[in-house]
Design a protein around this motif. Sequence first.
Motif, PDB file in Angstrom:
ATOM      1  N   TYR A   1       0.795  -1.231   0.000  1.00 14.25           N
ATOM      2  CA  TYR A   1       0.000   0.000   0.000  1.00 14.25           C
ATOM      3  C   TYR A   1       0.826   1.280   0.000  1.00 14.25           C
ATOM      4  O   TYR A   1       0.275   2.361  -0.194  1.00 14.25           O
TER       5      TYR A   1
ATOM      6  N   ARG B   1       0.346   3.730  -2.883  1.00 11.22           N
ATOM      7  CA  ARG B   1      -0.857   4.572  -2.853  1.00 11.22           C
ATOM      8  C   ARG B   1      -0.533   5.993  -2.371  1.00 11.22           C
ATOM      9  O   ARG B   1      -1.280   6.933  -2.665  1.00 11.22           O
TER      10      ARG B   1
ATOM     11  N   GLU C   1      -0.669   8.871  -4.777  1.00  9.10           N
ATOM     12  CA  GLU C   1      -1.985   9.410  -5.144  1.00  9.10           C
ATOM     13  C   GLU C   1      -2.367  10.620  -4.293  1.00  9.10           C
ATOM     14  O   GLU C   1      -3.250  11.392  -4.665  1.00  9.10           O
TER      15      GLU C   1
ATOM     16  N   TRP D   1     -13.051  -9.977  -0.633  1.00 12.65           N
ATOM     17  CA  TRP D   1     -12.760  -8.631  -1.128  1.00 12.65           C
ATOM     18  C   TRP D   1     -11.628  -8.671  -2.145  1.00 12.65           C
ATOM     19  O   TRP D   1     -10.648  -9.389  -1.974  1.00 12.65           O
TER      20      TRP D   1
ATOM     21  N   GLU E   1      -9.144  -5.874  -4.302  1.00  7.25           N
ATOM     22  CA  GLU E   1      -8.768  -4.460  -4.326  1.00  7.25           C
ATOM     23  C   GLU E   1      -9.283  -3.787  -5.593  1.00  7.25           C
ATOM     24  O   GLU E   1      -8.982  -4.220  -6.700  1.00  7.25           O
TER      25      GLU E   1
ATOM     26  N   HIS F   1     -10.786   4.004  -4.395  1.00  4.12           N
ATOM     27  CA  HIS F   1     -10.500   4.100  -2.969  1.00  4.12           C
ATOM     28  C   HIS F   1     -11.713   3.706  -2.144  1.00  4.12           C
ATOM     29  O   HIS F   1     -12.440   4.569  -1.676  1.00  4.12           O
ATOM     30  N   ASP F   2     -11.927   2.434  -1.954  1.00  2.83           N
ATOM     31  CA  ASP F   2     -13.021   2.016  -1.090  1.00  2.83           C
ATOM     32  C   ASP F   2     -12.558   2.051   0.365  1.00  2.83           C
ATOM     33  O   ASP F   2     -11.429   2.442   0.676  1.00  2.83           O
TER      34      ASP F   2
ATOM     35  N   VAL G   1      -9.313   0.006   1.079  1.00  2.00           N
ATOM     36  CA  VAL G   1      -8.094   0.636   0.555  1.00  2.00           C
ATOM     37  C   VAL G   1      -7.679   1.791   1.460  1.00  2.00           C
ATOM     38  O   VAL G   1      -6.497   1.936   1.800  1.00  2.00           O
ATOM     39  N   CYS G   2      -8.646   2.596   1.867  1.00  2.96           N
ATOM     40  CA  CYS G   2      -8.327   3.711   2.769  1.00  2.96           C
ATOM     41  C   CYS G   2      -7.784   3.204   4.099  1.00  2.96           C
ATOM     42  O   CYS G   2      -6.805   3.751   4.629  1.00  2.96           O
TER      43      CYS G   2
ATOM     44  N   LEU H   1      -6.264   0.259   4.778  1.00  3.55           N
ATOM     45  CA  LEU H   1      -4.945  -0.347   4.607  1.00  3.55           C
ATOM     46  C   LEU H   1      -3.883   0.705   4.296  1.00  3.55           C
ATOM     47  O   LEU H   1      -2.741   0.594   4.750  1.00  3.55           O
ATOM     48  N   THR H   2      -4.264   1.754   3.584  1.00  4.63           N
ATOM     49  CA  THR H   2      -3.333   2.858   3.336  1.00  4.63           C
ATOM     50  C   THR H   2      -3.051   3.597   4.641  1.00  4.63           C
ATOM     51  O   THR H   2      -1.904   3.999   4.906  1.00  4.63           O
TER      52      THR H   2
END
Length: 103
Positions: A11, A14, A17, A72, A74, A78-79, A82-83, A85-86
Amino acid sequence: MFSLAEISSAYRPRFAEFAFEPAFVARVDQHVADVRERLSAAGAALEPRRPDPERLSDYALGFLDALTEIDWREPVGHDYAVCRLTAITWLVHAHKLLPGVRD
Protein backbone atom coordinates in the motif's frame (compact mmCIF):
# COMPACT_ATOMS: atom_id res chain seq x y z
CA MET A 1 -1.22 -14.64 6.01
CA PHE A 2 0.26 -11.22 5.37
CA SER A 3 2.70 -9.46 7.64
CA LEU A 4 2.69 -5.77 8.50
CA ALA A 5 5.74 -5.39 6.23
CA GLU A 6 3.86 -6.96 3.30
CA ILE A 7 0.83 -4.75 3.85
CA SER A 8 3.09 -1.71 4.03
CA SER A 9 4.91 -2.71 0.86
CA ALA A 10 1.65 -3.29 -1.00
CA TYR A 11 0.00 0.00 0.00
CA ARG A 12 3.00 2.37 0.09
CA PRO A 13 2.57 3.11 -3.65
CA ARG A 14 -0.86 4.57 -2.85
CA PHE A 15 0.94 7.51 -1.16
CA ALA A 16 1.75 8.85 -4.63
CA GLU A 17 -1.98 9.41 -5.14
CA PHE A 18 -2.02 11.92 -2.28
CA ALA A 19 -0.56 14.57 -4.60
CA PHE A 20 -3.58 14.62 -6.89
CA GLU A 21 -6.41 13.11 -4.81
CA PRO A 22 -7.21 15.45 -1.89
CA ALA A 23 -10.38 13.52 -1.05
CA PHE A 24 -8.30 10.35 -0.69
CA VAL A 25 -5.92 12.17 1.66
CA ALA A 26 -8.84 13.30 3.80
CA ARG A 27 -10.34 9.81 3.95
CA VAL A 28 -7.00 8.22 4.85
CA ASP A 29 -6.49 10.86 7.55
CA GLN A 30 -9.87 9.92 9.04
CA HIS A 31 -8.89 6.24 8.97
CA VAL A 32 -5.56 7.03 10.65
CA ALA A 33 -7.44 8.79 13.45
CA ASP A 34 -9.86 5.88 13.81
CA VAL A 35 -7.10 3.26 13.90
CA ARG A 36 -5.21 5.30 16.51
CA GLU A 37 -8.38 5.47 18.61
CA ARG A 38 -9.02 1.73 18.25
CA LEU A 39 -5.47 0.99 19.36
CA SER A 40 -5.67 3.57 22.16
CA ALA A 41 -2.60 5.26 20.75
CA ALA A 42 -3.92 8.78 21.26
CA GLY A 43 -2.53 10.61 24.23
CA ALA A 44 -3.38 13.81 26.01
CA ALA A 45 -0.55 15.62 24.24
CA LEU A 46 -0.98 17.42 20.95
CA GLU A 47 1.15 14.80 19.21
CA PRO A 48 -0.36 11.32 19.20
CA ARG A 49 1.79 8.58 20.68
CA ARG A 50 3.54 6.04 18.51
CA PRO A 51 1.29 3.00 17.91
CA ASP A 52 2.47 -0.32 19.32
CA PRO A 53 3.71 -2.31 16.30
CA GLU A 54 2.35 -5.60 17.65
CA ARG A 55 -1.11 -4.19 18.27
CA LEU A 56 -1.15 -2.52 14.87
CA SER A 57 -0.05 -5.78 13.26
CA ASP A 58 -2.76 -7.75 15.06
CA TYR A 59 -5.35 -5.19 14.03
CA ALA A 60 -4.19 -5.20 10.39
CA LEU A 61 -4.16 -8.98 10.19
CA GLY A 62 -7.64 -9.18 11.70
CA PHE A 63 -8.84 -6.61 9.18
CA LEU A 64 -7.33 -8.65 6.33
CA ASP A 65 -8.98 -11.81 7.68
CA ALA A 66 -12.35 -10.04 7.56
CA LEU A 67 -11.68 -8.96 3.98
CA THR A 68 -10.80 -12.54 3.06
CA GLU A 69 -14.07 -13.75 4.54
CA ILE A 70 -16.05 -11.46 2.25
CA ASP A 71 -13.83 -12.27 -0.74
CA TRP A 72 -12.76 -8.63 -1.13
CA ARG A 73 -10.72 -7.70 -4.19
CA GLU A 74 -8.77 -4.46 -4.33
CA PRO A 75 -10.57 -2.00 -6.59
CA VAL A 76 -9.01 0.61 -8.85
CA GLY A 77 -10.41 3.40 -6.67
CA HIS A 78 -10.50 4.10 -2.97
CA ASP A 79 -13.02 2.02 -1.09
CA TYR A 80 -13.16 1.68 2.70
CA ALA A 81 -10.63 -1.16 2.77
CA VAL A 82 -8.09 0.64 0.56
CA CYS A 83 -8.33 3.71 2.77
CA ARG A 84 -7.94 1.62 5.92
CA LEU A 85 -4.95 -0.35 4.61
CA THR A 86 -3.33 2.86 3.34
CA ALA A 87 -3.86 4.41 6.78
CA ILE A 88 -2.20 1.42 8.44
CA THR A 89 0.70 1.79 6.02
CA TRP A 90 0.91 5.52 6.74
CA LEU A 91 1.19 4.78 10.47
CA VAL A 92 3.96 2.24 9.79
CA HIS A 93 5.93 4.79 7.76
CA ALA A 94 5.20 7.87 9.87
CA HIS A 95 6.39 6.12 13.03
CA LYS A 96 9.06 3.94 11.41
CA LEU A 97 7.54 0.81 12.97
CA LEU A 98 9.47 -1.64 10.82
CA PRO A 99 13.20 -1.98 10.21
CA GLY A 100 14.24 -0.30 6.98
CA VAL A 101 11.11 1.87 6.73
CA ARG A 102 11.99 5.29 5.41
CA ASP A 103 9.97 8.45 4.73
